[in-house]
Design a protein around this motif. Sequence first.
Motif, short mmCIF file in Angstrom:
data_model
loop_
_atom_site.label_atom_id
_atom_site.label_comp_id
_atom_site.label_asym_id
_atom_site.label_seq_id
_atom_site.Cartn_x
_atom_site.Cartn_y
_atom_site.Cartn_z
N ALA A 99 -1.44 92.00 72.23
CA ALA A 99 -0.64 92.58 73.33
C ALA A 99 -1.43 92.61 74.62
O ALA A 99 -0.89 92.31 75.70
CB ALA A 99 -0.19 93.98 72.96
N ARG A 127 3.91 99.05 74.86
CA ARG A 127 3.06 98.56 73.77
C ARG A 127 1.63 98.37 74.26
O ARG A 127 0.67 98.71 73.55
CB ARG A 127 3.62 97.24 73.23
CG ARG A 127 2.81 96.63 72.09
CD ARG A 127 3.36 95.26 71.71
NE ARG A 127 2.47 94.58 70.77
CZ ARG A 127 2.56 93.31 70.45
NH1 ARG A 127 3.52 92.55 70.99
NH2 ARG A 127 1.71 92.77 69.59
N GLN A 128 1.47 97.86 75.48
CA GLN A 128 0.13 97.63 76.01
C GLN A 128 -0.60 98.94 76.30
O GLN A 128 -1.80 99.05 76.07
CB GLN A 128 0.22 96.77 77.28
CG GLN A 128 0.61 95.33 76.98
CD GLN A 128 0.86 94.50 78.23
OE1 GLN A 128 1.29 95.03 79.26
NE2 GLN A 128 0.62 93.19 78.14
N ASP A 140 4.33 88.14 66.74
CA ASP A 140 3.81 87.31 67.84
C ASP A 140 3.70 85.84 67.47
O ASP A 140 3.19 85.03 68.25
CB ASP A 140 2.42 87.83 68.26
CG ASP A 140 2.48 89.22 68.86
OD1 ASP A 140 3.56 89.59 69.37
OD2 ASP A 140 1.47 89.93 68.81
N LEU A 192 7.05 95.93 76.46
CA LEU A 192 5.72 95.34 76.44
C LEU A 192 4.71 96.25 77.14
O LEU A 192 3.59 96.45 76.65
CB LEU A 192 5.74 93.96 77.10
CG LEU A 192 4.37 93.26 77.21
CD1 LEU A 192 3.74 93.10 75.83
CD2 LEU A 192 4.51 91.90 77.91
N GLY A 232 3.06 93.73 81.12
CA GLY A 232 4.51 93.91 81.09
C GLY A 232 5.00 94.66 82.31
O GLY A 232 4.26 95.43 82.95
#
Length: 599
Positions: free
Chosen positions: A364, A379-380, A300, A376, A370
């Motif tokens: 995140a 991932r979230q 990031d 994304l 996302g």
Amino acid sequence: MASLLIAPATAGAATPTTPVQAPAVTLPQAPSMHTEARKVDAVPTPKADWFDCDEWADGADCAMVPLPLDYDEPKGQKTEVAVLRLRATDTSKKKLGTLFVNPGGPGGSGVQMAAAAEQFVSPAVRQRFDIVGMDPRGTNFSDGVACWKNNGAMQKDLAGFAVAFPYTKTETKAYVKSSEAFGKACGTTGKPMSGSMSTAEVARDMDMLRRVVGDKQLTYLGFSYGTYLGNVYANMFPDRVRAVVIDGVLDPQGWAGTKYNKARPQTQRIKSGQGAAKALQEILKRCKAAGEKYCQFAADGDPVKNYQKMVASLKKKPLVIKGEETGGEPVEVSYATLIGTLLSSMYSPDAGTSVDSILSEVSALLAQPGARGSKLAQRQAEARSDLAARISSEQQAQQSAANEKKRLGAATGWGFPYDNSAEAFQSVLCTDGTNPSRAKNWSHYADYAQILAPDFGPLWTWGSAPCASSTWTSQDEDSYRGTFDHATAHPVLVVGSYWDPATNYDGAVKAASLLPKSRLLSSTNWGHTAYGTSKCATGAIDAYLLSGKLPAKGTVCEGDVQPFTTPLDEQGARSKLRKAQESHLPPVVPPVPGAVPRR
């Protein structure tokens, strides 16, 4: 920091069949030492009615030992101390004596630690020593301090402690109110026990138990706050030291207070905040250097800068996690929650992996949602589930630990009205050291702590707010405030870890500089305390306990687990190995209110 790693001369050496004592040191003629010895020796050795307590550990026996509540009045009121013993495992060899253990806290259970000896004490040591743990007076299964008549009254008074540390004005007001109520409760309902729980009293109790088990001198292994107990014992009874190991060392002058530092809060003086802040910054720097192949948070951007942005964002507005992954219940991640969670994660030798996971997950979730089906979004979703579980895990661990105590207590015939870990922690802390007068002024001390140790300084500083002297009026006139420079019959082994987030490495350096003939053993391991984190550190400590032989001067042990040395795509197998290693670590209790033993 030293870069040369010197393997201890004792590591890997054959276990001696007879104890080899280090040369005795000529003791100074200090009246206080003789006074303490006479005071304790004047008390007849109590009888311990040992009984089987296999529910705790195979072959364990337990006792409740009556000891004077006040050693100035040996025939007066008594308090019972719970003790558990595991016998030496090799009956074919001559037993070297008894190894007393303490897990820290203050308020950690020595009974539980001794019961877990097979988990963390090396076989060579268990073969030659009985392992004994006592619950310090006022705590756990000993006669307990109770500053409230029931759990409901306690929870009402301590409602302001629902945060890791106060940050907003509303939180600060509530925290101060609870701190004041705490002191008043322990100064009334909590007496006389709350004024009889200083570490000096526990050291006297331990000397009595040394006589009960028939040892002429003390062999001791203490962690975290247990290092202060070992240090106080060594200075009160220096001629009775056989082998004392203190691992994860509290600065004794910081904990007790001196005329030069007494104007600052006790939990600021020990510099735990600086130790934690230093450890986190080192993790962030190593994350950046390793890159995203080894550290998720590096993907990031600059970890140091992004951490600062994260903190600034959460100070303005907490992150609220909600969704299917949290079971529909919203979970708030405030600034204080993040810092408290990071601190807990750094108690582990695998601190780098834990910190990386927490920061990458928060990163995140602070990003824009996302698109459905995107990487994304995935991932979230994973971050919501994992972070919510992580934040609630500490509370679950506390409840689990309390339930286990109730189960074992019921099986043994030991019981207590409610979990008194809060009173136990503060009753020791507040009677051991000096503190400023008013709890409301802790907000100013916390502001200063933020300068000294960003984010972690305030967390540690607020821990002693209940000790404000205008409201915490229960004092122990027989507490020990120094000095910490008495020459002991045999050297003390002082063990410090560079990246310890709870007991600053500087504390070990200070303690070793004060204790004549002591030896400092340093370690580069991460997490809280060094025993069990490398063959080097564990071997050096074991050899000293068994033979009295010290590691070479300047020895620095390399911790087995270092941050970001394994690529992320290979961490599955390494994770299993690390968990196996951590299962053999001592169940240490960090010096934080309400903390549970490391599992």
